[in-house]
Enzyme design. Sequence first.
Site, PDB file in Angstrom:
ATOM      1  N   HIS A   1      -0.444  -1.497  -7.790  1.00  0.00           N
ATOM      2  CA  HIS A   1      -1.303  -2.220  -6.840  1.00  0.00           C
ATOM      3  C   HIS A   1      -2.381  -2.986  -7.593  1.00  0.00           C
ATOM      4  O   HIS A   1      -2.865  -2.554  -8.636  1.00  0.00           O
ATOM      5  CB  HIS A   1      -1.958  -1.243  -5.859  1.00  0.00           C
ATOM      6  CG  HIS A   1      -2.561  -0.054  -6.531  1.00  0.00           C
ATOM      7  ND1 HIS A   1      -1.817   1.043  -6.921  1.00  0.00           N
ATOM      8  CD2 HIS A   1      -3.826   0.196  -6.923  1.00  0.00           C
ATOM      9  CE1 HIS A   1      -2.598   1.913  -7.520  1.00  0.00           C
ATOM     10  NE2 HIS A   1      -3.833   1.422  -7.534  1.00  0.00           N
TER      11      HIS A   1
ATOM     12  N   CYS B   1       4.070   3.932   0.049  1.00  0.00           N
ATOM     13  CA  CYS B   1       5.355   3.769   0.755  1.00  0.00           C
ATOM     14  C   CYS B   1       5.216   4.239   2.200  1.00  0.00           C
ATOM     15  O   CYS B   1       5.750   3.606   3.113  1.00  0.00           O
ATOM     16  CB  CYS B   1       6.465   4.545   0.050  1.00  0.00           C
ATOM     17  SG  CYS B   1       7.144   3.708  -1.393  1.00  0.00           S
TER      18      CYS B   1
ATOM     19  N   GLY C   1      -6.252   4.657 -15.868  1.00  0.00           N
ATOM     20  CA  GLY C   1      -6.937   4.994 -14.621  1.00  0.00           C
ATOM     21  C   GLY C   1      -6.072   4.888 -13.383  1.00  0.00           C
ATOM     22  O   GLY C   1      -6.598   4.926 -12.262  1.00  0.00           O
TER      23      GLY C   1
END
Length: 143
Positions: A101, A8, A94
């Site tokens: 993303h 962000c 993970g």
Amino acid sequence: MESGCIFCKILAGQAEASMVYRDAQVSAFMDIQPVNPGHVLVVPNTHAEDLAALDTATGRRIFEIAQQIAAAIYRSDLRSEGINLFLADGEAAGQDVFHIHMHIVPRFDEDGFGLKFGPDYANLPARAELDLAAGLLRAQLGT
Ligand code: 5GP
Ligand code: ZN
């Protein structure tokens, strides 16, 4: 914007990044610790922690842009004999940065990267076990 979220901050221009692509829905920038040169991350512009929090239209856009960036990597001078798209959903998978993303990772022979399999991986499950799992999923999907 989620306070404490590094992605962000990057999207708000409050942290440095090497930007590759930006539109109204998604952005892409270079991973700060690349597996190989050319490793890109595609992220939603609006903070979403994981797959469950991501709206499907933005999910589609993430994949679309990942596909375009993969093609750009192949056309570029970056070394890339193959590409992995990788998305970690949840800590057990993970995920380290909880702003979802997609990784786009250029790959080449003997680059040292790979997935590690568990000790039972070589033992193929019986069809009945696969059918059981498929049934559990069909029940959730209503298919
Ligand atoms: P994950 O493990 O959550 O799938 O991947 C997080 C990725 O974000 C890692 O590959 C890591 O190198 C990258 N990363 C972490 N912090 C930063 C940052 O501040 N800037 C950029 N560009 N990438 C970051
Ligand atoms: Zn965020």
